[in-house]
Motif scaffolding. Structure first.
Motif, PDB file in Angstrom:
ATOM      1  N   ALA A 112      -6.185  27.299  -5.843  1.00  0.00           N
ATOM      2  CA  ALA A 112      -6.557  26.020  -6.967  1.00  0.00           C
ATOM      3  C   ALA A 112      -6.988  26.721  -8.101  1.00  0.00           C
ATOM      4  N   ALA A 113      -7.598  27.989  -7.889  1.00  0.00           N
ATOM      5  CA  ALA A 113      -8.274  28.643  -8.942  1.00  0.00           C
ATOM      6  C   ALA A 113      -7.162  29.178  -9.983  1.00  0.00           C
ATOM      7  N   GLU A 114      -6.043  29.262  -9.550  1.00  0.00           N
ATOM      8  CA  GLU A 114      -4.776  29.799 -10.257  1.00  0.00           C
ATOM      9  C   GLU A 114      -3.483  28.744 -10.456  1.00  0.00           C
ATOM     10  N   ALA A 115      -3.641  27.955  -9.693  1.00  0.00           N
ATOM     11  CA  ALA A 115      -2.713  26.818  -9.810  1.00  0.00           C
ATOM     12  C   ALA A 115      -3.124  25.597  -9.635  1.00  0.00           C
ATOM     13  N   GLU A 116      -2.450  24.355  -9.221  1.00  0.00           N
ATOM     14  CA  GLU A 116      -2.918  23.050  -9.023  1.00  0.00           C
ATOM     15  C   GLU A 116      -2.756  22.717  -7.450  1.00  0.00           C
ATOM     16  N   VAL A 117      -3.774  22.272  -6.726  1.00  0.00           N
ATOM     17  CA  VAL A 117      -3.424  22.026  -5.313  1.00  0.00           C
ATOM     18  C   VAL A 117      -3.640  20.490  -5.256  1.00  0.00           C
ATOM     19  N   TYR A 118      -2.583  19.913  -4.706  1.00  0.00           N
ATOM     20  CA  TYR A 118      -2.781  18.500  -4.476  1.00  0.00           C
ATOM     21  C   TYR A 118      -2.657  18.072  -3.230  1.00  0.00           C
ATOM     22  N   VAL A 119      -3.427  16.883  -2.798  1.00  0.00           N
ATOM     23  CA  VAL A 119      -3.338  16.371  -1.429  1.00  0.00           C
ATOM     24  C   VAL A 119      -2.932  15.006  -1.384  1.00  0.00           C
ATOM     25  N   ALA A 120      -2.233  14.514  -0.213  1.00  0.00           N
ATOM     26  CA  ALA A 120      -1.826  13.063  -0.177  1.00  0.00           C
ATOM     27  C   ALA A 120      -2.542  12.651   1.031  1.00  0.00           C
ATOM     28  N   MET A 121      -3.020  11.145   0.971  1.00  0.00           N
ATOM     29  CA  MET A 121      -3.597  10.186   1.972  1.00  0.00           C
ATOM     30  C   MET A 121      -3.028   9.084   2.026  1.00  0.00           C
ATOM     31  N   LEU A 122      -2.923   8.758   3.526  1.00  0.00           N
ATOM     32  CA  LEU A 122      -2.209   7.413   3.786  1.00  0.00           C
ATOM     33  C   LEU A 122      -3.217   6.229   3.559  1.00  0.00           C
ATOM     34  N   MET A 164       0.770  -1.100   0.108  1.00  0.00           N
ATOM     35  CA  MET A 164      -0.044   0.054  -0.144  1.00  0.00           C
ATOM     36  C   MET A 164       0.861   1.275  -0.120  1.00  0.00           C
ATOM     37  N   SER A 165       0.643   2.223  -0.775  1.00  0.00           N
ATOM     38  CA  SER A 165       1.336   3.409  -0.577  1.00  0.00           C
ATOM     39  C   SER A 165       0.531   4.533  -0.690  1.00  0.00           C
ATOM     40  N   ILE A 166       0.981   5.716  -0.450  1.00  0.00           N
ATOM     41  CA  ILE A 166       0.455   7.012  -0.262  1.00  0.00           C
ATOM     42  C   ILE A 166      -0.268   7.544  -1.616  1.00  0.00           C
ATOM     43  N   LEU A 167      -1.406   7.746  -1.496  1.00  0.00           N
ATOM     44  CA  LEU A 167      -2.297   8.290  -2.632  1.00  0.00           C
ATOM     45  C   LEU A 167      -2.182   9.708  -2.831  1.00  0.00           C
ATOM     46  N   VAL A 168      -1.323  10.284  -3.887  1.00  0.00           N
ATOM     47  CA  VAL A 168      -1.658  11.770  -4.163  1.00  0.00           C
ATOM     48  C   VAL A 168      -2.342  12.164  -5.339  1.00  0.00           C
ATOM     49  N   ARG A 169      -3.245  13.198  -5.162  1.00  0.00           N
ATOM     50  CA  ARG A 169      -4.275  13.364  -6.515  1.00  0.00           C
ATOM     51  C   ARG A 169      -4.367  14.796  -6.209  1.00  0.00           C
ATOM     52  N   PRO A 170      -5.066  15.548  -7.266  1.00  0.00           N
ATOM     53  CA  PRO A 170      -5.574  17.053  -7.046  1.00  0.00           C
ATOM     54  C   PRO A 170      -6.701  17.055  -6.117  1.00  0.00           C
ATOM     55  N   ALA A 171      -6.774  18.182  -5.318  1.00  0.00           N
ATOM     56  CA  ALA A 171      -7.767  18.151  -4.423  1.00  0.00           C
ATOM     57  C   ALA A 171      -9.151  18.243  -5.112  1.00  0.00           C
ATOM     58  N   HIS A 172      -9.989  17.820  -4.128  1.00  0.00           N
ATOM     59  CA  HIS A 172     -11.317  17.845  -4.887  1.00  0.00           C
ATOM     60  C   HIS A 172     -11.879  19.406  -4.192  1.00  0.00           C
ATOM     61  N   PRO A 173     -12.818  19.970  -4.594  1.00  0.00           N
ATOM     62  CA  PRO A 173     -13.469  21.409  -4.027  1.00  0.00           C
ATOM     63  C   PRO A 173     -13.582  21.265  -2.719  1.00  0.00           C
ATOM     64  N   THR A 222       1.140  22.957  -3.215  1.00  0.00           N
ATOM     65  CA  THR A 222       0.522  23.761  -4.514  1.00  0.00           C
ATOM     66  C   THR A 222       1.651  23.680  -5.656  1.00  0.00           C
ATOM     67  N   TYR A 223       1.207  23.365  -6.751  1.00  0.00           N
ATOM     68  CA  TYR A 223       2.091  23.223  -8.041  1.00  0.00           C
ATOM     69  C   TYR A 223       1.692  24.529  -9.038  1.00  0.00           C
ATOM     70  N   CYS A 224       2.794  25.159  -9.311  1.00  0.00           N
ATOM     71  CA  CYS A 224       2.114  26.257 -10.333  1.00  0.00           C
ATOM     72  C   CYS A 224       3.214  26.321 -11.547  1.00  0.00           C
ATOM     73  N   VAL A 225       2.580  26.994 -12.616  1.00  0.00           N
ATOM     74  CA  VAL A 225       3.500  27.138 -13.752  1.00  0.00           C
ATOM     75  C   VAL A 225       3.117  28.686 -14.204  1.00  0.00           C
ATOM     76  N   ARG A 246      -2.773  33.565   3.013  1.00  0.00           N
ATOM     77  CA  ARG A 246      -2.497  33.031   1.961  1.00  0.00           C
ATOM     78  C   ARG A 246      -1.988  31.646   2.034  1.00  0.00           C
ATOM     79  N   LEU A 247      -1.642  31.099   3.042  1.00  0.00           N
ATOM     80  CA  LEU A 247      -1.385  29.730   3.459  1.00  0.00           C
ATOM     81  C   LEU A 247      -2.724  29.045   3.398  1.00  0.00           C
ATOM     82  N   ARG A 248      -3.873  29.645   4.093  1.00  0.00           N
ATOM     83  CA  ARG A 248      -4.885  28.913   4.457  1.00  0.00           C
ATOM     84  C   ARG A 248      -5.887  29.014   3.301  1.00  0.00           C
TER      85      ARG A 248
END
Length: 165
Positions: free
Chosen positions: A47-57, A1-10, A69-72, A39-41
């Protein structure tokens, strides 16, 4: 079993923002009435201007324990990235989930995203005291890039890291 990382749902963006604050606060990186706190909160704004990912155990697949947050460019969230680069921002892992590979999984997801987008590099800034994070970056191949070091405020020095792809 591994850590799941995916885009955050709204519906997870509130948790992602609080998680970021929790992580920074636990490490003593925030001061009372810190202007960076809002800004952190505000993961929804990110998410509106970049990509926010979450990780779950694996044992709690519906409960985020890490976020990044991943941005370009031209995202207003980029600070260092050039046109053909991705940038990692606001990495946070719940204190209760640390030392389990969550941070590394989040950074790896950002590297993978940069590969998908055909970028030439991934960059990030860090406080000099964030040595645990620096070890993760080094393990994944990032190198210190002093020519990108910068200061967003007179009393805040950030050091830069870069991974060439």
């Amino acid at each position: 079993m591994s850590i799941l990382v995916r885009p955050a749902h709204p519906h997870e963006l509130g948790r992602a923002g609080e998680l970021t604050v929790e992580a920074y606060d636990a490490d003593g990186y925030l001061v009372e009435d810190d202007p960076y706190l809002d800004r952190l909160r505000d993961a929804a704004a990110r998410a509106a201007e970049a990509e926010v990912y979450v990780a779950m155990l694996p044992e709690a697949p519906d409960h985020p324990v890490g976020t990044v947050t991943y941005c370009v460019p031209p995202s207003p969230w980029t600070e260092l990235a050039r046109e053909d680069e991705g940038e990692i921002r606001m990495l946070g892992v719940a204190p209760s989930a640390r030392r389990r590979g969550v941070g590394e999984a989040l950074v790896s997801a950002c590297i993978e995203r940069s590969h998908e987008l055909g970028h030439t590099a991934v960059v990030l800034s860090s406080l000099p005291v964030q040595v645990a994070a620096h070890r993760v970056y080094a393990r994944l191949g990032f190198r210190r890039t002093p020519d990108l070091d910068w200061s967003p405020l007179p009393d805040v020095e950030l050091i830069a890291f870069r991974l060439d792809l």
